[in-house]
Design a protein around this motif. Sequence first.
Motif, mmCIF file in Angstrom:
data_model
loop_
_atom_site.group_PDB
_atom_site.id
_atom_site.type_symbol
_atom_site.label_atom_id
_atom_site.label_comp_id
_atom_site.label_asym_id
_atom_site.label_seq_id
_atom_site.Cartn_x
_atom_site.Cartn_y
_atom_site.Cartn_z
ATOM 1 N N ARG B 172 0.831 -1.254 -0.011
ATOM 2 C CA ARG B 172 0.071 -0.032 0.008
ATOM 3 C C ARG B 172 1.054 1.409 0.247
ATOM 4 N NH1 ARG B 172 -0.457 1.767 5.653
ATOM 5 N NH2 ARG B 172 0.547 0.399 7.059
ATOM 6 N N LEU B 173 2.125 1.096 0.556
ATOM 7 C CA LEU B 173 2.831 2.375 0.510
ATOM 8 C C LEU B 173 3.798 2.168 -0.647
ATOM 9 C CD1 LEU B 173 4.162 2.362 4.295
ATOM 10 C CD2 LEU B 173 2.307 3.767 3.264
ATOM 11 N N ALA B 174 4.353 1.162 -1.114
ATOM 12 C CA ALA B 174 5.063 1.082 -2.295
ATOM 13 C C ALA B 174 4.221 1.487 -3.444
ATOM 14 C CB ALA B 174 5.690 -0.246 -2.513
ATOM 15 N N ALA B 175 3.038 1.636 -3.398
ATOM 16 C CA ALA B 175 2.194 2.020 -4.658
ATOM 17 C C ALA B 175 2.248 3.674 -4.675
ATOM 18 C CB ALA B 175 0.829 1.650 -4.332
ATOM 19 N N THR B 176 2.974 4.169 -3.829
ATOM 20 C CA THR B 176 2.875 5.548 -3.941
ATOM 21 C C THR B 176 4.160 6.056 -5.102
ATOM 22 O OG1 THR B 176 3.064 5.651 -1.475
ATOM 23 C CG2 THR B 176 3.716 7.895 -2.518
ATOM 24 N N ASP B 177 3.581 7.174 -5.892
ATOM 25 C CA ASP B 177 4.467 7.628 -6.736
ATOM 26 C C ASP B 177 5.976 7.912 -6.348
ATOM 27 O OD1 ASP B 177 5.813 9.524 -8.673
ATOM 28 O OD2 ASP B 177 4.221 10.519 -9.128
ATOM 29 N N PRO B 178 6.915 7.432 -7.123
ATOM 30 C CA PRO B 178 8.352 7.540 -6.547
ATOM 31 C C PRO B 178 8.824 8.744 -6.499
ATOM 32 C CG PRO B 178 8.220 6.345 -8.720
ATOM 33 C CD PRO B 178 6.864 6.680 -8.332
ATOM 34 N N ARG B 179 7.967 9.809 -7.077
ATOM 35 C CA ARG B 179 8.610 11.326 -6.579
ATOM 36 C C ARG B 179 8.054 11.970 -5.500
ATOM 37 N NH1 ARG B 179 5.780 13.340 -12.157
ATOM 38 N NH2 ARG B 179 4.268 11.795 -11.399
ATOM 39 N N GLN B 180 7.010 11.191 -4.849
ATOM 40 C CA GLN B 180 6.301 11.421 -3.961
ATOM 41 C C GLN B 180 6.911 10.676 -2.450
ATOM 42 O OE1 GLN B 180 4.161 14.098 -3.490
ATOM 43 N NE2 GLN B 180 3.276 14.503 -5.512
ATOM 44 N N PRO B 181 7.278 11.436 -1.371
ATOM 45 C CA PRO B 181 7.439 10.744 -0.157
ATOM 46 C C PRO B 181 6.395 9.718 0.193
ATOM 47 C CG PRO B 181 7.272 12.889 0.456
ATOM 48 C CD PRO B 181 7.084 12.917 -1.185
ATOM 49 N N VAL B 182 6.539 8.689 0.567
ATOM 50 C CA VAL B 182 5.391 7.910 1.528
ATOM 51 C C VAL B 182 5.124 8.572 2.693
ATOM 52 C CG1 VAL B 182 6.191 5.460 0.734
ATOM 53 C CG2 VAL B 182 7.277 6.286 2.554
ATOM 54 N N GLN B 183 3.701 8.499 3.024
ATOM 55 C CA GLN B 183 3.088 9.231 4.238
ATOM 56 C C GLN B 183 3.374 8.530 5.371
ATOM 57 O OE1 GLN B 183 1.764 12.352 3.720
ATOM 58 N NE2 GLN B 183 2.937 12.264 1.788
ATOM 59 N N GLU B 184 3.798 7.269 5.476
ATOM 60 C CA GLU B 184 3.887 6.612 6.778
ATOM 61 C C GLU B 184 5.248 5.651 6.586
ATOM 62 O OE1 GLU B 184 0.991 3.526 8.923
ATOM 63 O OE2 GLU B 184 0.637 4.041 7.032
ATOM 64 N N ILE B 185 5.811 5.474 7.719
ATOM 65 C CA ILE B 185 6.983 4.646 7.590
ATOM 66 C C ILE B 185 6.818 3.556 8.433
ATOM 67 C CG2 ILE B 185 9.397 4.762 8.597
ATOM 68 C CD1 ILE B 185 8.833 6.758 6.406
ATOM 69 N N VAL B 186 6.563 2.415 7.593
ATOM 70 C CA VAL B 186 6.323 1.228 8.016
ATOM 71 C C VAL B 186 7.384 0.071 7.336
ATOM 72 C CG1 VAL B 186 4.589 -0.776 8.039
ATOM 73 C CG2 VAL B 186 3.802 1.570 8.207
ATOM 74 N N GLY B 187 8.283 -0.404 8.314
ATOM 75 C CA GLY B 187 9.263 -0.905 7.808
ATOM 76 C C GLY B 187 9.165 -2.438 8.035
ATOM 77 N N SER B 188 10.436 -3.111 7.393
ATOM 78 C CA SER B 188 10.432 -4.716 7.421
ATOM 79 C C SER B 188 11.651 -5.037 8.094
ATOM 80 C CB SER B 188 10.402 -5.008 6.061
ATOM 81 O OG SER B 188 11.263 -4.188 5.146
ATOM 82 N N GLY B 189 12.543 -4.083 8.810
ATOM 83 C CA GLY B 189 13.768 -4.148 9.047
ATOM 84 C C GLY B 189 13.818 -4.499 10.707
ATOM 85 N N PRO B 190 15.114 -4.378 11.132
ATOM 86 C CA PRO B 190 15.296 -4.657 12.618
ATOM 87 C C PRO B 190 14.965 -3.577 13.634
ATOM 88 C CG PRO B 190 17.326 -4.331 11.518
ATOM 89 C CD PRO B 190 16.276 -4.320 10.484
ATOM 90 N N PHE B 191 14.781 -2.440 13.075
ATOM 91 C CA PHE B 191 14.436 -1.314 13.988
ATOM 92 C C PHE B 191 13.173 -0.702 13.398
ATOM 93 C CE2 PHE B 191 18.872 -1.773 14.836
ATOM 94 C CZ PHE B 191 18.926 -1.777 16.031
ATOM 95 N N ARG B 192 12.319 -0.375 14.490
ATOM 96 C CA ARG B 192 10.908 0.333 13.990
ATOM 97 C C ARG B 192 11.303 2.001 14.355
ATOM 98 N NH1 ARG B 192 5.776 1.480 16.319
ATOM 99 N NH2 ARG B 192 6.568 0.827 18.714
ATOM 100 N N PHE B 193 10.624 2.690 13.345
ATOM 101 C CA PHE B 193 10.890 4.213 13.503
ATOM 102 C C PHE B 193 9.774 4.747 14.391
ATOM 103 C CE2 PHE B 193 10.128 8.421 11.680
ATOM 104 C CZ PHE B 193 11.197 9.104 12.006
ATOM 105 N N LEU B 194 10.293 5.374 15.534
ATOM 106 C CA LEU B 194 9.168 6.053 16.179
ATOM 107 C C LEU B 194 8.918 7.267 15.716
ATOM 108 C CD1 LEU B 194 10.503 4.903 19.872
ATOM 109 C CD2 LEU B 194 9.002 3.617 18.177
ATOM 110 N N ALA B 195 7.857 7.477 14.933
ATOM 111 C CA ALA B 195 7.440 8.780 14.229
ATOM 112 C C ALA B 195 7.089 9.769 15.217
ATOM 113 C CB ALA B 195 6.276 8.650 13.356
ATOM 114 N N ASP B 196 6.381 9.445 16.386
ATOM 115 C CA ASP B 196 5.998 10.276 17.374
ATOM 116 C C ASP B 196 7.156 11.082 18.146
ATOM 117 O OD1 ASP B 196 3.612 9.770 16.742
ATOM 118 O OD2 ASP B 196 3.387 8.381 18.652
ATOM 119 N N GLU B 197 8.479 10.418 18.111
ATOM 120 C CA GLU B 197 9.213 11.177 18.858
ATOM 121 C C GLU B 197 10.369 11.795 17.992
ATOM 122 O OE1 GLU B 197 11.707 9.098 21.906
ATOM 123 O OE2 GLU B 197 10.049 7.532 22.040
#
Lengths: 313, 529
Positions: B172-197
């Motif tokens: 759902r995020l990878a469907a974003t136009d590659p010129r536009q930034p994704v609106q949400e950071i949902v990762g698949s890697g070892p660390f979760r990004f804490l957007a609130d902080e």
Amino acid sequence: MFAYVVRRILATIPVMAVVALFVFSLLYVAPGDPAAVIAGDQATPDDVERIRQSLGLDRPYLVRFGAWVFDIMRGDLGVSIFTNLPVVTMIQQRIEPTLSLMVVTLILAVSIAVPMGVVAAWKVGTWMDRAVMGFAVLGFSVPVFVVGYLLAYVFALELDWLPVQGYTPFSQGFVPWFENLILPAIALGSVYIALIARITRATMLEVLQQDYIRTARAKGAGQPSILFLHALKNAAVPIVTVIGIGIALLIGGAVVTESVFAIPGLGRLTVDAILRRDYPVIQGVVLLFSFVYVLVNLVIDLLYTLFDPRIRY
Amino acid sequence: MRRRHLLAAATAAALPARAALGQGTAGAARVLKFVPQADLAVLDPIVTTAYVTRHHGFAVWDTLYGFTQDYAAEPQMAEGHSVENDGRRVTIRLREGLKFHDGEPVRAADCVASIRRWGARDPLGQVLLARTEELSAPDDRTILFRLSRPFPLLLDALAKTSPPVCFIMPERLAATDPRQPVQEIVGSGPFRFLADERVPGRRAVYERFADYVPRAEGVPTWTAGPKRVHLDRVEWHIMPDTAAASAALQAGDVDWWENPLGELQPQLRRNRNIVMEILDPTGFVGIARFNTLHPPFDRAVIRRALLGAVDQEAFMTAVIGSDRSLWRDDVGIFPPGTPLANDEGMGVLTGTRDIEKVKREIAEAGYGGEKVVLLVANDFPTLAAIANVGAEMLRRVGMEVEVVADQLSALLQRRARREAPAAGGWNMFFTFWSGLDLFNPGVNQALRGTGERAWFGWPTMPRMEELRAQWFDAPDLAAQQRLARDIQAEALREAPYLPLGQYFQATAYRRGLSGMLKGPPLFWNLQRA
């Protein structure tokens, strides 16, 4: 008085409109391309152009200005081109450190500089006067960043008495909050102390020559009473004016101080936004600073009536 | 005496508070405080090629294939792959149990969407997608490439660490136009990004993603192997002022400073609580880029002649000082030590510098005293250093030089202009690229010869494009290396840019950290002693 305050507040609207037009136009003609910065060094010209279009940076001046003004009228300062966060949110995140730094600096500077100036005027021509004036020259001459680095080196790195950098929110306690602000406030306040001390001395020297001071002495008033009750109150108008003007100095100095002590405030936000050409953030912050400056001038004007009852609006 | 007592009391009062804040110590055992090279302004690693966003990307997202210290691709999210039909059909099988940070399973459809978005931006990805007739997800764990012709670099492309990297995001995020930034950071890697902080310009925070499944086997090396996390939280503290960052590291307020400025390194090396280490052996290579659209650098013979004036030692000394362990001056088109580095035609860069000969050559080539406009970014010390040496080099060979010094953001805009230098264009600019961005013809944008569609400078080099196309089809490393010699010879003949040497950026961290991996800053495998 009330009508005057309302008139003055309403007068800020055209001032802000002129500032808005000026800031937007300056940024429009200034060189710089946020799309190229976002895309990065290795992006191709086509990539950069596509990003520019997606950001709407290829639209004509009037269209962009109109859209921006329309958003401002609705209380929306826009969204950062880079972080994708609302400018209002970014300002909210950064306003506490800057406000804290300015308040602590202001209190520190006034409480040090005014007595210094008073003492220098009282002991004019003595070593105390020369010492105060020598400090004032030093305060004016040494750049804020040099004072900052020296303080950080001595008191944080060598003596380890105070934190070397950073900011702790007030909500985490007064002591850590204050600790982080001591060195930056001294660094930022050095110019401000010099300025206020010089003006206080000059004004006090003039006031101390007045007839009513001679009368007070003749009546047997004590020196502290003469200096602080009779003379200082009558010297207050120019001093308060300089304190007000000095707020602009603080805003400018905060940019450097926040960098030296890694304080995440509005000054640093402004610099980062300018370097990246993050137009909505620059415009939002400059508008905010202008608004604050207009308000400070209003407060100063109102304070005149407190120190000099002859002044009426 | 009384004043001294007051001071002592104030200090005593301050110290417990500092301890409570974790200042002046290395911080909690499972929290790492890191100072990145720049502010993490853009969070989407596909939209930008900024290195700091790539670093963030490796913490948050995983890749199908990892990149080893031997510059090879190894399965990472992939369990393995099969190649059929003479290389025209490649099937990649996903590992079991992979999850995104929102708890959803990683499916092949997510990978397909991520590859498509990345491939729209990445030069190597574009070649891959151009040869792809079908990219699909027959089931949740299978990714299918059906190619029009074999692409031996397919796995290398998916593993590459130069930005943009093929990170795997939810569909759902990878469907974003590659010129536009994704609106949400949902990762698949070892660390979760804490957007609130997150506070842009101040702090970015990551926490260990408990459901991340590292590979069971292998050795961690660069971005390959098991990504085992020994930290609960990683805090990025943004410190644009280098003196503040240096002081913070020395005081123990932070654990790791990614890019200490060259002039501050000796001071840090003297501190026994701090370790200085070079993590990226490919370093940074300086380049002077010509604008081939306008005189005098529209003539290859003049560009080529200037290779004889390049004194890489002078450039690198200006950037990082005289310590030879921190730089190299035998740098050709491919960074030394990487698989394609070779000595083809290198005599022109490593032989005796003969300025008089260069003067004669450019005069014979018809240089008529045209003004040469140099773009110099004065807000980046390393860029300003190589640009100033470059300006002096051009003056020594008798060229009329006009230096346009400004902030990088302003110069990037001018760099995009194709007009003549007198009309607001330019003749030459200077930059540094990571060695990994130059180490093969697939990633090296500066080698493209597609004219107006090429990277800034817009050289037209049909022979180079031919060689590049052949290189993509090279069946093995030996064949790639043979072609790399031809490519280097052609690059030195056309001279779309001047290689100015390679320096190695040391990183600085508090003693007591161990398990730091080579490559870009990576936060797995890292632990306190």
